[in-house]
Design a protein around this motif. Sequence first.
Motif, short mmCIF file in Angstrom:
data_model
loop_
_atom_site.label_atom_id
_atom_site.label_comp_id
_atom_site.label_asym_id
_atom_site.label_seq_id
_atom_site.Cartn_x
_atom_site.Cartn_y
_atom_site.Cartn_z
N TYR A 11 10.43 35.33 43.43
CA TYR A 11 10.92 36.71 43.49
C TYR A 11 10.82 37.55 44.87
O TYR A 11 9.85 37.53 45.36
CB TYR A 11 10.43 37.38 42.26
N ASP A 12 12.14 38.35 45.12
CA ASP A 12 12.15 39.01 46.38
C ASP A 12 11.46 40.49 45.83
O ASP A 12 12.10 41.35 45.09
CB ASP A 12 13.50 39.33 46.73
N VAL A 13 10.20 40.58 46.52
CA VAL A 13 9.40 42.04 46.14
C VAL A 13 9.75 42.95 46.83
O VAL A 13 9.79 44.32 46.68
CB VAL A 13 8.09 41.77 46.34
N PHE A 14 10.57 42.79 48.10
CA PHE A 14 10.89 43.74 48.74
C PHE A 14 12.21 43.20 49.80
O PHE A 14 12.16 42.25 50.14
CB PHE A 14 9.85 44.16 49.96
N LYS A 15 13.28 43.96 49.94
CA LYS A 15 14.43 43.63 50.58
C LYS A 15 15.07 44.94 51.01
O LYS A 15 15.35 45.77 50.47
CB LYS A 15 15.50 42.85 49.44
N LYS A 16 15.54 44.66 52.49
CA LYS A 16 15.88 45.88 53.21
C LYS A 16 17.06 45.51 54.41
O LYS A 16 16.46 44.40 54.95
CB LYS A 16 15.02 46.90 53.74
N SER A 17 18.09 45.83 54.38
CA SER A 17 18.92 45.41 55.36
C SER A 17 19.56 46.74 56.21
O SER A 17 20.02 47.69 55.52
CB SER A 17 20.31 44.72 54.65
N THR A 18 19.73 46.62 57.17
CA THR A 18 20.47 47.50 58.10
C THR A 18 21.27 47.03 59.13
O THR A 18 21.50 45.80 59.15
CB THR A 18 19.42 48.45 58.93
N LEU A 19 22.07 47.77 60.15
CA LEU A 19 23.01 47.14 61.19
C LEU A 19 22.05 46.23 62.10
O LEU A 19 22.66 45.54 62.61
CB LEU A 19 23.69 48.11 61.79
N THR A 20 20.90 46.44 62.44
CA THR A 20 20.02 45.96 63.39
C THR A 20 18.99 44.84 62.99
O THR A 20 18.41 44.26 63.52
CB THR A 20 19.45 46.95 64.13
N LYS A 21 18.73 45.10 61.58
CA LYS A 21 17.63 44.09 60.97
C LYS A 21 17.87 43.78 59.70
O LYS A 21 18.32 44.80 58.68
CB LYS A 21 16.15 44.83 61.45
N LYS A 22 16.99 42.75 59.09
CA LYS A 22 16.93 42.35 57.65
C LYS A 22 15.69 41.99 57.56
O LYS A 22 15.18 41.13 58.07
CB LYS A 22 18.05 41.39 57.24
N VAL A 23 14.96 42.74 56.36
CA VAL A 23 13.52 42.06 56.06
C VAL A 23 13.57 41.80 54.63
O VAL A 23 14.14 42.31 53.68
CB VAL A 23 12.49 43.40 56.45
N GLU A 24 12.79 40.59 54.33
CA GLU A 24 12.63 40.19 52.94
C GLU A 24 11.26 39.73 52.77
O GLU A 24 10.71 38.95 53.58
CB GLU A 24 13.52 39.04 52.66
#
Length: 246
Positions: A11-24
């Motif tokens: 399960y993805d407990v954290f997921k964030k995307s922007t124009l310059t980065k993506k964190v999962e």
Amino acid sequence: GWGDLILFPRYDVFKKSTLTKKVEITLGLGIKIPVGNPKDTLRQVEPFSGKEFYILKPVAIRTTSGAQDIIFYASLFRGFPKSNFRVFSNLLYIKKGWNELGEKAGDYASIGLFAGKTLFENLGITLQVKGEWIDSMKTNSDLLLFGYFNYDPKATGSKKVLLIPQLSYSFKSFSAYVSAEFPLYQYVNKQQIASQHFVTTGITYKFIPVKTKVSTGMYFCPMHPEKTNTVPGACPECGMNLELKK
């Protein structure tokens, strides 16, 4: 023969995307359920009398250990969409259980550090440094009294550090890959076979009976449609460039 059934949800407990980065950040907890027979035997013939007898198969060639194992998993992904570059790490720990014969295979732990980049939209290059630890096998103190003498529990357990480069190429639902393992450090208990070089290659085809609906203007992976983003970048699963849904 039959081996094991593995149930391993993540399960993805954290997921964030922007124009310059993506964190999962992904966590997983699974279980291995034995469905094979750990009591498989080998036929032996006594050379002088010609009598037949059977002994338990060595642990290494049984289809299953016969024990229920617990699997822990964690991963951290950091992507840079504009440059199609990504770094990620994963941690895997398998807590081995005891089987009905009085055996417990050594617990397993590994940690991998990855760096990868996508070229020409379909070609992925990944470099991994992997550390691996396997604990020694444990046995019931009375086990050898039953004549299970065809293995040495003390000749189990190891520590390794590996360098693993990988190339992958994806086209529509097909994906081909090749990877090679180069040991940087190896330590094995007592007498065991260590590895010098190990090469793995394969071809996969992803069949999707029900396609995931992707909104217009969203970027999605042709191989993993559930992986979407509002900005261009690379798929965290296979490294392919995300395509724009028009």
